[in-house]
Motif scaffolding. Structure first.
Motif, PDB file in Angstrom:
ATOM      1  N   GLY A 244      -0.272-137.442 -38.966  1.00 33.83           N
ATOM      2  CA  GLY A 244      -0.839-136.784 -40.147  1.00 33.83           C
ATOM      3  C   GLY A 244      -0.409-135.328 -40.202  1.00 33.83           C
ATOM      4  N   ILE A 245      -0.429-134.666 -39.042  1.00 36.53           N
ATOM      5  CA  ILE A 245      -0.024-133.251 -38.994  1.00 36.53           C
ATOM      6  C   ILE A 245       1.470-133.116 -39.270  1.00 36.53           C
ATOM      7  CG2 ILE A 245       0.260-131.294 -37.402  1.00 36.53           C
ATOM      8  CD1 ILE A 245      -2.581-132.016 -36.370  1.00 36.53           C
ATOM      9  N   ARG A 246       2.243-134.071 -38.755  1.00 34.30           N
ATOM     10  CA  ARG A 246       3.688-134.048 -39.035  1.00 34.30           C
ATOM     11  C   ARG A 246       3.926-134.185 -40.551  1.00 34.30           C
ATOM     12  NH1 ARG A 246       7.930-135.459 -35.692  1.00 34.30           N
ATOM     13  NH2 ARG A 246       6.511-136.467 -34.253  1.00 34.30           N
ATOM     14  N   PHE A 247       3.191-135.124 -41.172  1.00 34.64           N
ATOM     15  CA  PHE A 247       3.308-135.327 -42.622  1.00 34.64           C
ATOM     16  C   PHE A 247       2.981-134.018 -43.346  1.00 34.64           C
ATOM     17  CE2 PHE A 247       1.389-136.336 -46.741  1.00 34.64           C
ATOM     18  CZ  PHE A 247       2.339-137.164 -47.295  1.00 34.64           C
ATOM     19  N   GLU A 248       1.856-133.407 -42.941  1.00 32.89           N
ATOM     20  CA  GLU A 248       1.437-132.144 -43.571  1.00 32.89           C
ATOM     21  C   GLU A 248       2.532-131.081 -43.434  1.00 32.89           C
ATOM     22  OE1 GLU A 248      -2.644-129.858 -42.992  1.00 32.89           O
ATOM     23  OE2 GLU A 248      -1.172-129.251 -41.500  1.00 32.89           O
ATOM     24  N   ARG A 249       3.089-130.961 -42.226  1.00 32.89           N
ATOM     25  CA  ARG A 249       4.102-129.935 -41.979  1.00 32.89           C
ATOM     26  C   ARG A 249       5.334-130.149 -42.846  1.00 32.89           C
ATOM     27  NH1 ARG A 249       3.530-127.621 -37.252  1.00 32.89           N
ATOM     28  NH2 ARG A 249       1.402-127.868 -37.961  1.00 32.89           N
ATOM     29  N   ARG A 250       5.777-131.405 -42.946  1.00 33.29           N
ATOM     30  CA  ARG A 250       6.959-131.701 -43.770  1.00 33.29           C
ATOM     31  C   ARG A 250       6.704-131.334 -45.227  1.00 33.29           C
ATOM     32  NH1 ARG A 250       9.128-131.539 -39.819  1.00 33.29           N
ATOM     33  NH2 ARG A 250      10.027-133.178 -38.522  1.00 33.29           N
ATOM     34  N   VAL A 251       5.514-131.702 -45.694  1.00 31.34           N
ATOM     35  CA  VAL A 251       5.199-131.404 -47.099  1.00 31.34           C
ATOM     36  C   VAL A 251       5.076-129.897 -47.298  1.00 31.34           C
ATOM     37  CG1 VAL A 251       3.495-131.695 -48.939  1.00 31.34           C
ATOM     38  CG2 VAL A 251       4.090-133.648 -47.489  1.00 31.34           C
ATOM     39  N   PHE A 252       4.414-129.235 -46.339  1.00 30.25           N
ATOM     40  CA  PHE A 252       4.261-127.777 -46.429  1.00 30.25           C
ATOM     41  C   PHE A 252       5.625-127.110 -46.559  1.00 30.25           C
ATOM     42  CE2 PHE A 252       4.015-123.559 -44.498  1.00 30.25           C
ATOM     43  CZ  PHE A 252       2.966-122.996 -45.198  1.00 30.25           C
ATOM     44  N   HIS A 253       6.544-127.481 -45.661  1.00 27.80           N
ATOM     45  CA  HIS A 253       7.890-126.891 -45.736  1.00 27.80           C
ATOM     46  C   HIS A 253       8.531-127.173 -47.093  1.00 27.80           C
ATOM     47  CE1 HIS A 253       8.271-127.021 -41.042  1.00 27.80           C
ATOM     48  NE2 HIS A 253       7.557-125.998 -41.467  1.00 27.80           N
ATOM     49  N   SER A 254       8.367-128.406 -47.578  1.00 32.67           N
ATOM     50  CA  SER A 254       9.038-128.794 -48.828  1.00 32.67           C
ATOM     51  C   SER A 254       8.546-127.972 -50.015  1.00 32.67           C
ATOM     52  CB  SER A 254       8.845-130.287 -49.104  1.00 32.67           C
ATOM     53  OG  SER A 254       7.536-130.519 -49.582  1.00 32.67           O
ATOM     54  N   LEU A 255       7.330-127.461 -49.929  1.00 34.29           N
ATOM     55  CA  LEU A 255       6.796-126.694 -51.069  1.00 34.29           C
ATOM     56  C   LEU A 255       7.567-125.386 -51.269  1.00 34.29           C
ATOM     57  CD1 LEU A 255       2.988-127.401 -50.676  1.00 34.29           C
ATOM     58  CD2 LEU A 255       4.598-128.409 -52.295  1.00 34.29           C
ATOM     59  N   PHE A 256       8.310-124.963 -50.250  1.00 31.45           N
ATOM     60  CA  PHE A 256       9.124-123.759 -50.394  1.00 31.45           C
ATOM     61  C   PHE A 256      10.373-124.012 -51.231  1.00 31.45           C
ATOM     62  CE2 PHE A 256       7.030-120.451 -47.895  1.00 31.45           C
ATOM     63  CZ  PHE A 256       5.949-121.211 -47.442  1.00 31.45           C
ATOM     64  N   ALA A 257      10.527-125.253 -51.690  1.00 35.28           N
ATOM     65  CA  ALA A 257      11.584-125.554 -52.660  1.00 35.28           C
ATOM     66  C   ALA A 257      11.037-125.520 -54.082  1.00 35.28           C
ATOM     67  CB  ALA A 257      12.177-126.935 -52.367  1.00 35.28           C
ATOM     68  N   THR A 258       9.770-125.168 -54.253  1.00 34.88           N
ATOM     69  CA  THR A 258       9.186-125.203 -55.603  1.00 34.88           C
ATOM     70  C   THR A 258       9.079-123.796 -56.193  1.00 34.88           C
ATOM     71  OG1 THR A 258       6.883-124.951 -54.836  1.00 34.88           O
ATOM     72  CG2 THR A 258       7.747-127.205 -55.007  1.00 34.88           C
ATOM     73  N   GLU A 259       9.129-123.759 -57.523  1.00 31.95           N
ATOM     74  CA  GLU A 259       8.916-122.482 -58.225  1.00 31.95           C
ATOM     75  C   GLU A 259       7.488-122.015 -58.021  1.00 31.95           C
ATOM     76  OE1 GLU A 259       9.690-123.309 -62.313  1.00 31.95           O
ATOM     77  OE2 GLU A 259      11.809-123.748 -61.953  1.00 31.95           O
ATOM     78  N   ASP A 260       6.576-122.974 -57.840  1.00 27.48           N
ATOM     79  CA  ASP A 260       5.161-122.591 -57.752  1.00 27.48           C
ATOM     80  C   ASP A 260       4.838-121.840 -56.466  1.00 27.48           C
ATOM     81  OD1 ASP A 260       4.433-123.496 -60.252  1.00 27.48           O
ATOM     82  OD2 ASP A 260       4.127-125.539 -59.549  1.00 27.48           O
ATOM     83  N   GLN A 261       5.516-122.154 -55.383  1.00 28.67           N
ATOM     84  CA  GLN A 261       5.317-121.381 -54.147  1.00 28.67           C
ATOM     85  C   GLN A 261       5.799-119.943 -54.384  1.00 28.67           C
ATOM     86  OE1 GLN A 261       8.297-120.470 -52.177  1.00 28.67           O
ATOM     87  NE2 GLN A 261       7.031-119.130 -50.915  1.00 28.67           N
ATOM     88  N   THR A 262       6.984-119.821 -55.006  1.00 31.63           N
ATOM     89  CA  THR A 262       7.517-118.481 -55.285  1.00 31.63           C
ATOM     90  C   THR A 262       6.541-117.719 -56.179  1.00 31.63           C
ATOM     91  OG1 THR A 262       9.692-119.496 -55.263  1.00 31.63           O
ATOM     92  CG2 THR A 262       9.567-117.254 -56.137  1.00 31.63           C
ATOM     93  N   GLU A 263       6.092-118.397 -57.246  1.00 30.33           N
ATOM     94  CA  GLU A 263       5.188-117.746 -58.195  1.00 30.33           C
ATOM     95  C   GLU A 263       3.859-117.370 -57.527  1.00 30.33           C
ATOM     96  OE1 GLU A 263       5.178-116.333 -60.892  1.00 30.33           O
ATOM     97  OE2 GLU A 263       3.107-116.372 -61.597  1.00 30.33           O
ATOM     98  N   GLY A 264       3.284-118.295 -56.771  1.00 34.34           N
ATOM     99  CA  GLY A 264       1.975-118.055 -56.147  1.00 34.34           C
ATOM    100  C   GLY A 264       2.023-116.871 -55.198  1.00 34.34           C
ATOM    101  N   MET A 265       3.034-116.826 -54.360  1.00 26.40           N
ATOM    102  CA  MET A 265       3.102-115.755 -53.358  1.00 26.40           C
ATOM    103  C   MET A 265       3.538-114.429 -53.980  1.00 26.40           C
ATOM    104  SD  MET A 265       4.143-117.688 -49.858  1.00 26.40           S
ATOM    105  CE  MET A 265       3.115-119.062 -49.298  1.00 26.40           C
ATOM    106  N   THR A 266       4.452-114.509 -54.985  1.00 30.76           N
ATOM    107  CA  THR A 266       4.884-113.280 -55.668  1.00 30.76           C
ATOM    108  C   THR A 266       3.705-112.669 -56.433  1.00 30.76           C
ATOM    109  OG1 THR A 266       7.079-114.209 -55.876  1.00 30.76           O
ATOM    110  CG2 THR A 266       6.597-112.320 -57.291  1.00 30.76           C
ATOM    111  N   ALA A 267       2.907-113.529 -57.067  1.00 28.86           N
ATOM    112  CA  ALA A 267       1.748-113.035 -57.821  1.00 28.86           C
ATOM    113  C   ALA A 267       0.782-112.319 -56.880  1.00 28.86           C
ATOM    114  CB  ALA A 267       1.047-114.190 -58.533  1.00 28.86           C
TER     115      ALA A 267
END
Ligand code: CO8
Length: 258
Positions: free
Chosen positions: A223-246
């Motif tokens: 489960g933690i491995r799944f979470e980690r993979r998904v977490f990393h993948s979110l750095f390919a999204t515009e929303d991660q950029t937008e959320g952290m830049t905001a």
């Protein structure tokens, strides 16, 4: 928008609201309810204007269970060959976040479909139970499994073996519901929760619920491995950029809702 026999479907802002609507049968869940619900869920999931789904009933009953009158004449072969109830898995596998807003009775299948939702809000009038044993059967759409995971063996055995009903307070203490609200404010509160979720990035909300749901299906390390993979993948999204830049720019994020 589709017309339904047994439910109402509304869009309130970015929240889709499905209201079970068989008042004379306390919203008992028959095959038509299932058909209607599947069409409504498909519509809401395909609608890019919708970011969360609320499932609710009436003041008196969220749903008093599967329709006993429909089940009563059926044989084993009828149930087996039609794979009776299997369609309800559609609700549990919804990809958008779902909120059950429960007032009055949530018994048998009613309790089970509330537990299929991601968040369970209870009015102070809510009553939960798995009374199937009093009818000579057992829960049939996940109650023995989801209830046990939600409240633990002691309480689940108590409810499933005696068929007794618990009130909202006991349900909250047991961890079955996340919040209790006054009955008159139930829908407003559910809509607020829905709007809040719908204001986030939809793809991120979708994977967040997927990650939590993984915990019911797998070991801690997987489960933690799944979470980690998904977490990393979110750095390919515009929303991660937008959320952290905001955050850095001290402004509100403006997420993509698709
Ligand atoms: N099925 C069919 N009709 C129902 C149901 C039901 N589950 N619940 C209530 N109704 C009907 C009643 O028959 C009655 O109709 P009518 O006026 O024509 O006689 C009407 O709704 C109003 O009900 P009551 O007069 O009984 O209202 P009360 O306020 O006296 O009692 C109760 C309310 C306590 C909720 C009572 O109606 C009751 O005990 N209902 C049955 C609860 C129950 O046993 N639920 C479990 C059903 S089995 C089940 O859910 C199996 C789950 C497996 C998977 C489910 C997939 C969907």
């Amino acid at each position: 928008m589709t017309d339904f026999e047994t439910i109402l479907l509304e869009r309130k802002g970015r929240v889709g609201v499905i209201t079970l609507n068989r008042p004379k049968a306390l919203n008992a869940l028959n095959s038509q309810v299932l058909k209607d619900l599947i069409v409504a869920l498909d519509e809401l999931e395909a609608d890019s204007g919708i970011g969360a789904i609320v499932l609710t009933g009436s003041e008196r009953a969220f749903a008093a269970g599967a329709d006993i009158k429909e089940m009563q004449p059926q044989s084993y072969m009828d149930m087996f060959m039609s794979d009776f109830f299997s369609g309800w898995d559609r609700l549990a596998s919804a990809r958008k976040p779902t909120i059950a807003a429960v007032a009055g009775y949530a018994l048998g299948g009613g309790c089970e479909i509330a537990m299929m939702c991601d968040i369970l809000l209870a009015a102070d009038t809510a009553k939960f139970g798995q009374p199937e044993i009093t009818l000579g059967v057992i829960p049939g759409i996940g109650g023995s499994q989801r209830l046990t995971r939600a409240v633990g063996k002691a309480k689940a055995m108590d409810l499933v073996l005696t068929g007794r009903t618990i009130d909202a307070e006991e349900a909250e203490r047991a961890g079955l519901v996340s919040r209790i609200v006054p009955a008159a404010e139930l829908l407003d509160e559910a809509l607020k929760v829905g709007e809040k979720i719908a204001s986030m990035s939809l793809p991120v909300a979708m994977v967040a619920k997927e990650a939590v749901n993984r915990s019911f299906e797998t070991t801690l390390s997987e489960g933690i491995r799944f979470e980690r993979r998904v977490f990393h993948s979110l750095f390919a999204t515009e929303d991660q950029t937008e959320g952290m830049t905001a955050f850095v720019e001290k402004r509100k994020p403006n997420f993509n809702h698709r």
